[in-house]
Design a protein around this motif. Structure first.
Motif, PDB file in Angstrom:
ATOM      1  N   TRP A   1       0.835  -1.192   0.000  1.00  0.00           N
ATOM      2  CA  TRP A   1       0.000   0.000   0.000  1.00  0.00           C
ATOM      3  C   TRP A   1       0.873   1.247   0.000  1.00  0.00           C
ATOM      4  CZ3 TRP A   1       0.111   3.597   4.040  1.00  0.00           C
ATOM      5  CH2 TRP A   1      -0.710   4.717   3.827  1.00  0.00           C
ATOM      6  N   HIS A   2       1.898   1.254   0.888  1.00  0.00           N
ATOM      7  CA  HIS A   2       2.745   2.427   1.050  1.00  0.00           C
ATOM      8  C   HIS A   2       3.406   2.835  -0.266  1.00  0.00           C
ATOM      9  CE1 HIS A   2       6.714   4.329   1.902  1.00  0.00           C
ATOM     10  NE2 HIS A   2       5.991   5.065   2.741  1.00  0.00           N
ATOM     11  N   TRP A   3       3.971   1.857  -0.980  1.00  0.00           N
ATOM     12  CA  TRP A   3       4.714   2.210  -2.196  1.00  0.00           C
ATOM     13  C   TRP A   3       3.785   2.522  -3.364  1.00  0.00           C
ATOM     14  CZ3 TRP A   3       9.117   4.151  -1.424  1.00  0.00           C
ATOM     15  CH2 TRP A   3       9.933   3.695  -0.377  1.00  0.00           C
ATOM     16  N   THR A   4       2.644   1.839  -3.415  1.00  0.00           N
ATOM     17  CA  THR A   4       1.670   2.180  -4.468  1.00  0.00           C
ATOM     18  C   THR A   4       1.162   3.598  -4.223  1.00  0.00           C
ATOM     19  OG1 THR A   4       0.996  -0.122  -4.288  1.00  0.00           O
ATOM     20  CG2 THR A   4      -0.327   1.265  -5.717  1.00  0.00           C
ATOM     21  N   ASN A   5       0.836   3.865  -2.969  1.00  0.00           N
ATOM     22  CA  ASN A   5       0.377   5.200  -2.577  1.00  0.00           C
ATOM     23  C   ASN A   5       1.424   6.259  -2.940  1.00  0.00           C
ATOM     24  OD1 ASN A   5      -1.872   6.469  -1.212  1.00  0.00           O
ATOM     25  ND2 ASN A   5      -0.386   7.094   0.325  1.00  0.00           N
ATOM     26  N   ALA A   6       2.677   5.945  -2.638  1.00  0.00           N
ATOM     27  CA  ALA A   6       3.766   6.896  -2.903  1.00  0.00           C
ATOM     28  C   ALA A   6       3.881   7.154  -4.408  1.00  0.00           C
ATOM     29  CB  ALA A   6       5.081   6.355  -2.354  1.00  0.00           C
ATOM     30  N   THR A   7       3.814   6.069  -5.198  1.00  0.00           N
ATOM     31  CA  THR A   7       3.926   6.218  -6.661  1.00  0.00           C
ATOM     32  C   THR A   7       2.790   7.095  -7.186  1.00  0.00           C
ATOM     33  OG1 THR A   7       4.819   3.994  -6.690  1.00  0.00           O
ATOM     34  CG2 THR A   7       4.164   4.917  -8.818  1.00  0.00           C
ATOM     35  N   LEU A   8       1.570   6.789  -6.727  1.00  0.00           N
ATOM     36  CA  LEU A   8       0.408   7.561  -7.195  1.00  0.00           C
ATOM     37  C   LEU A   8       0.522   9.021  -6.778  1.00  0.00           C
ATOM     38  CD1 LEU A   8      -2.486   5.023  -6.491  1.00  0.00           C
ATOM     39  CD2 LEU A   8      -1.587   5.701  -8.718  1.00  0.00           C
ATOM     40  N   MET A   9       0.977   9.248  -5.537  1.00  0.00           N
ATOM     41  CA  MET A   9       1.103  10.633  -5.063  1.00  0.00           C
ATOM     42  C   MET A   9       2.118  11.407  -5.903  1.00  0.00           C
ATOM     43  SD  MET A   9      -1.092  11.275  -2.778  1.00  0.00           S
ATOM     44  CE  MET A   9      -0.685  12.742  -1.871  1.00  0.00           C
ATOM     45  N   ILE A  10       3.207  10.757  -6.261  1.00  0.00           N
ATOM     46  CA  ILE A  10       4.236  11.438  -7.066  1.00  0.00           C
ATOM     47  C   ILE A  10       3.674  11.742  -8.462  1.00  0.00           C
ATOM     48  CG2 ILE A  10       6.475  11.110  -8.208  1.00  0.00           C
ATOM     49  CD1 ILE A  10       7.307   9.637  -5.533  1.00  0.00           C
ATOM     50  N   LEU A  11       2.956  10.767  -9.042  1.00  0.00           N
ATOM     51  CA  LEU A  11       2.328  11.006 -10.351  1.00  0.00           C
ATOM     52  C   LEU A  11       1.336  12.169 -10.263  1.00  0.00           C
ATOM     53  CD1 LEU A  11       1.601   7.366 -11.589  1.00  0.00           C
ATOM     54  CD2 LEU A  11       3.153   9.008 -12.653  1.00  0.00           C
ATOM     55  N   LEU A  12       0.557  12.184  -9.177  1.00  0.00           N
ATOM     56  CA  LEU A  12      -0.453  13.232  -9.000  1.00  0.00           C
ATOM     57  C   LEU A  12       0.196  14.603  -8.797  1.00  0.00           C
ATOM     58  CD1 LEU A  12      -2.945  11.211  -6.822  1.00  0.00           C
ATOM     59  CD2 LEU A  12      -3.537  12.365  -8.951  1.00  0.00           C
ATOM     60  N   MET A  13       1.300  14.611  -8.054  1.00  0.00           N
ATOM     61  CA  MET A  13       1.970  15.890  -7.807  1.00  0.00           C
ATOM     62  C   MET A  13       2.564  16.443  -9.095  1.00  0.00           C
ATOM     63  SD  MET A  13       3.676  14.947  -4.197  1.00  0.00           S
ATOM     64  CE  MET A  13       2.592  14.668  -2.796  1.00  0.00           C
ATOM     65  N   ALA A  14       3.235  15.575  -9.864  1.00  0.00           N
ATOM     66  CA  ALA A  14       3.861  16.039 -11.112  1.00  0.00           C
ATOM     67  C   ALA A  14       2.796  16.496 -12.105  1.00  0.00           C
ATOM     68  CB  ALA A  14       4.706  14.917 -11.713  1.00  0.00           C
ATOM     69  N   SER A  15       1.742  15.687 -12.267  1.00  0.00           N
ATOM     70  CA  SER A  15       0.705  16.062 -13.240  1.00  0.00           C
ATOM     71  C   SER A  15      -0.097  17.248 -12.723  1.00  0.00           C
ATOM     72  CB  SER A  15      -0.201  14.871 -13.552  1.00  0.00           C
ATOM     73  OG  SER A  15      -0.747  14.340 -12.369  1.00  0.00           O
ATOM     74  N   GLY A  16      -0.348  17.285 -11.418  1.00  0.00           N
ATOM     75  CA  GLY A  16      -1.102  18.392 -10.820  1.00  0.00           C
ATOM     76  C   GLY A  16      -0.340  19.705 -10.956  1.00  0.00           C
ATOM     77  N   PHE A  17       0.965  19.656 -10.719  1.00  0.00           N
ATOM     78  CA  PHE A  17       1.811  20.842 -10.894  1.00  0.00           C
ATOM     79  C   PHE A  17       1.718  21.327 -12.335  1.00  0.00           C
ATOM     80  CE2 PHE A  17       5.758  23.006 -11.864  1.00  0.00           C
ATOM     81  CZ  PHE A  17       5.967  23.808 -10.753  1.00  0.00           C
ATOM     82  N   SER A  18       1.804  20.359 -13.256  1.00  0.00           N
ATOM     83  CA  SER A  18       1.774  20.672 -14.688  1.00  0.00           C
ATOM     84  C   SER A  18       0.437  21.288 -15.106  1.00  0.00           C
ATOM     85  CB  SER A  18       2.029  19.396 -15.481  1.00  0.00           C
ATOM     86  OG  SER A  18       2.500  19.687 -16.750  1.00  0.00           O
ATOM     87  N   LEU A  19      -0.657  20.769 -14.559  1.00  0.00           N
ATOM     88  CA  LEU A  19      -1.983  21.292 -14.901  1.00  0.00           C
ATOM     89  C   LEU A  19      -2.184  22.683 -14.310  1.00  0.00           C
ATOM     90  CD1 LEU A  19      -4.178  18.103 -14.271  1.00  0.00           C
ATOM     91  CD2 LEU A  19      -3.728  19.141 -16.483  1.00  0.00           C
TER      92      LEU A  19
ATOM     93  N   ILE B   1      -2.011  14.961 -21.629  1.00  0.00           N
ATOM     94  CA  ILE B   1      -1.418  13.768 -20.999  1.00  0.00           C
ATOM     95  C   ILE B   1      -1.477  13.914 -19.477  1.00  0.00           C
ATOM     96  CG2 ILE B   1       0.706  12.406 -20.767  1.00  0.00           C
ATOM     97  CD1 ILE B   1       1.435  13.366 -23.620  1.00  0.00           C
ATOM     98  N   ALA B   2      -1.127  15.111 -19.003  1.00  0.00           N
ATOM     99  CA  ALA B   2      -1.158  15.376 -17.559  1.00  0.00           C
ATOM    100  C   ALA B   2      -2.559  15.140 -17.005  1.00  0.00           C
ATOM    101  CB  ALA B   2      -0.713  16.808 -17.275  1.00  0.00           C
ATOM    102  N   ARG B   3      -3.551  15.549 -17.785  1.00  0.00           N
ATOM    103  CA  ARG B   3      -4.936  15.380 -17.352  1.00  0.00           C
ATOM    104  C   ARG B   3      -5.275  13.898 -17.191  1.00  0.00           C
ATOM    105  NH1 ARG B   3      -9.000  13.580 -20.199  1.00  0.00           N
ATOM    106  NH2 ARG B   3     -11.031  13.784 -19.228  1.00  0.00           N
ATOM    107  N   THR B   4      -4.886  13.097 -18.182  1.00  0.00           N
ATOM    108  CA  THR B   4      -5.166  11.656 -18.108  1.00  0.00           C
ATOM    109  C   THR B   4      -4.440  11.033 -16.919  1.00  0.00           C
ATOM    110  OG1 THR B   4      -5.345  11.679 -20.504  1.00  0.00           O
ATOM    111  CG2 THR B   4      -5.155   9.520 -19.466  1.00  0.00           C
ATOM    112  N   ILE B   5      -3.166  11.384 -16.758  1.00  0.00           N
ATOM    113  CA  ILE B   5      -2.391  10.844 -15.627  1.00  0.00           C
ATOM    114  C   ILE B   5      -3.082  11.213 -14.313  1.00  0.00           C
ATOM    115  CG2 ILE B   5      -0.215  11.022 -14.348  1.00  0.00           C
ATOM    116  CD1 ILE B   5       1.207  11.512 -17.012  1.00  0.00           C
ATOM    117  N   HIS B   6      -3.470  12.483 -14.205  1.00  0.00           N
ATOM    118  CA  HIS B   6      -4.066  12.969 -12.949  1.00  0.00           C
ATOM    119  C   HIS B   6      -5.395  12.268 -12.666  1.00  0.00           C
ATOM    120  CE1 HIS B   6      -3.363  15.992  -9.851  1.00  0.00           C
ATOM    121  NE2 HIS B   6      -4.678  16.145  -9.759  1.00  0.00           N
ATOM    122  N   ASN B   7      -6.209  12.108 -13.695  1.00  0.00           N
ATOM    123  CA  ASN B   7      -7.510  11.457 -13.508  1.00  0.00           C
ATOM    124  C   ASN B   7      -7.362   9.991 -13.133  1.00  0.00           C
ATOM    125  OD1 ASN B   7      -8.763  13.820 -14.116  1.00  0.00           O
ATOM    126  ND2 ASN B   7      -9.561  13.185 -16.097  1.00  0.00           N
TER     127      ASN B   7
END
Lengths: 230, 321
Positions: free
Chosen positions: A15-33, A47-53
């Protein structure tokens, strides 16, 4: 003599590492959006939108699973700081970060199966997992169903306050992530915390700097960790 | 009614008529007495050419079926850009008496009789428009009133909210682009499925309710919306054209609001902040700045703390030999 203690069960590590991976993806795409700039895109908008969603939906599902697991396994108790330890624990932790660590002192607490977190971790994780995350998820879901969001809120377009709240929480969680990774280097060794989160085993070095670590934790609860020791 | 209006205007475009009244630029500055006269004159027309008029009509010499196709909604007309224009300013000759003079009945003033300056600007734009091909293929089929119903049309800037402007302007496109029958009258091509060809656009219904078709289907203007309607292949597909701090919505949909706001508040972002939320475009610069500073302090603090730990560790090791 080094002692190995099994602290983090497999489901928690996954859970911890999946959560961490998703959070990093969300932060990068969220920053970009958020700071979308045609001339300087971190990730292209669509692309950022799809990643974030996709990551957002996955994170929501994972959060619900986490809540269930955390409740059923009894792991939730790890997040609740004991009232009598709160002040002294925070003081000890602050003193360690502010001075002890520079003198080579051992951490005031080391993880045990019964008490994986120090007081500072308990307070932070409680806020992050049970206050910030629900807010983040609810404000995020509002973007999937903008027609359900209030038409007007505080005299503005209804989506705007939700967007600002989502941004503020996302930013605070980004700061948490930075702090969390750095605090991970403050275990018995700089790498101990990371190793534990991968293998589940905590490598204890009682002879470290000549002081035995403080073992104030409660006895291990079999339901939370299996109580394995090596 | 719209069909007949279009036909009337189509013929009108082919027949050059002089002597139009230049009212377009002065429509909003009519003297009270003159306005009263216009309203009285128009009321005479609406006595028959309105739903209520048609219902109350008892004259046996009126073809009611024909009249039913030539009705105007007085309420919408009075809210429209032409509210202060006399009916006979456009419907010039032969309309003052009844029965209307048969030979001149279809004579109607061209829009450019009044909108001369606008025509000078939009002629070239329209020539490059995807609709110009339709107009060429079927001469006279495509005129101003094909899109802009003169009895209803209100400029986007005159609406109190952008949503209302969006609703009206998109309805103009949908008159043909959502109706197989009307589309077939103007084009030989099959009517494209709007849902299907816009499937790439996320949250399609939300986009359609919040922005006008022409935001993407016209080139970015310097100051005013172009009449060069772009076909799908040339339309804007770059999300950040709108979803960025330099959103083109500022020079299109929000232009008039922004101008007004700029005069009163001087903060360009606040209009969009109050009117809509656009990811990437609608954000508070002070919040961004504050967060940037906080993030820099945190990263700097971590870097300093880490560095101090490394230095302390080296010193300790040296001391311990």
């Amino acid at each position: 003599m080094a002692e190995r203690v099994y602290i983090i069960p497999l489901w928690l590590r996954l859970w911890h590492w999946t959560n961490a991976t998703l959070m990093i993806l969300l932060m990068a795409s969220g920053f970009s959006l958020h700071f979308s700039d045609p001339g300087l895109p971190l990730i292209r908008f669509d692309i950022a939108r799809t990643i974030h969603n996709v990551s957002g939906i996955a994170l929501t599902v994972l959060y619900v699973a986490y809540l269930v697991w955390n409740t059923v396994s009894g792991n939730w108790r790890q997040y609740v700081p004991a009232a009598d330890e709160l002040i002294s624990g925070l003081n000890a932790q602050n003193a360690y970060v502010a001075s002890g660590i520079f003198k080579g002192a051992p951490p005031p607490t080391v993880p045990t199966p019964g008490k994986k977190f120090n007081v500072l971790q308990q307070a932070t994780y409680l806020l992050v997992m049970y206050v910030a995350m629900p807010f983040l998820i609810v404000t995020g879901i509002a973007f999937f169903f903008p027609e359900w969001a209030p038409e007007r809120l505080f005299g503005m377009d209804g989506l705007l306050p939700l967007a600002v709240a989502h941004y503020v929480i996302g930013f605070l969680l980004t700061l948490f992530l930075l702090g969390h990774i750095y605090m991970g280097t403050m275990g018995t060794t700089a790498a101990a915390g990371f190793k534990m989160m991968i293998t589940g085993w905590h490598d204890d070095h009682p002879g470290h700097a000549g002081q035995p670590p403080d073992r104030t934790g409660t006895p291990p609860t079999p339901s939370a960790n299996g109580g394995k020791r090596a | 009614m719209q069909t007949s209006v279009r036909l009337l205007a189509a013929v009108g475009l082919m027949v050059l008529i002089g002597g139009g009244t230049a009212v377009a630029q002065t429509a909003t500055k009519v003297e009270p007495a003159e306005l009263e006269r216009i309203r009285r004159s128009n009321a005479q027309c609406l006595d028959c050419h309105s739903e209520a008029g048609l219902q109350a009509l008892t004259r046996p010499d009126v073809d009611k079926a024909d009249l039913a196709d030539r009705l105007v909604d007085p309420e919408l007309f009075l809210k429209s850009n032409h509210a202060n224009v006399e009916c006979v300013a456009c419907h010039v000759t032969g309309f003052k008496e009844f029965p209307h003079a048969e030979a001149t009945k279809q004579q109607i003033n061209n829009c450019d009789e009044c909108h001369t300056r606008t025509f000078l600007r939009i002629e070239d734009q329209f020539a490059k428009s995807v609709h110009a091909k339709t107009a060429e293929a079927r001469p006279g089929s495509f005129t101003c009133v094909t899109c802009h119903d003169p009895h209803v049309f209100l400029k986007a800037s005159h609406f109190s909210t952008t949503r209302q402007a969006v609703r009206q302007d998109n309805a103009m496109c949908l008159q043909c682009h959502a109706s197989g029958e009307r589309f077939a009258q103007l084009s030989k091509d099959p009517l494209p499925d709007l849902q299907k060809i816009h499937a790439w656009l996320p949250n399609t219904p939300l986009h359609w309710a919040a922005v006008r078709c022409v935001e993407c289907h016209t080139p970015v203007p310097q100051s005013i919306l172009s009449h060069e309607i772009l076909a799908a292949e040339r339309a804007e597909k770059n999300c950040v054209a709108c979803h960025s701090a330099n959103s083109t919505l500022r020079v299109r949909l929000y232009r008039h609001l922004v101008e007004e706001e700029r005069e009163t508040v001087g903060f360009i972002n606040s209009v969009i902040l109050n009117e809509a939320y656009v990811i990437g475009a609608t954000r508070n610069r002070y919040l961004d700045l504050a967060f940037g500073l906080v993030a820099a302090v945190v990263v700097g603090g971590i870097a300093l703390h880490g560095l101090a730990r490394i230095v302390a560790g080296i010193r300790r090791r040296r001391r311990n030999g």
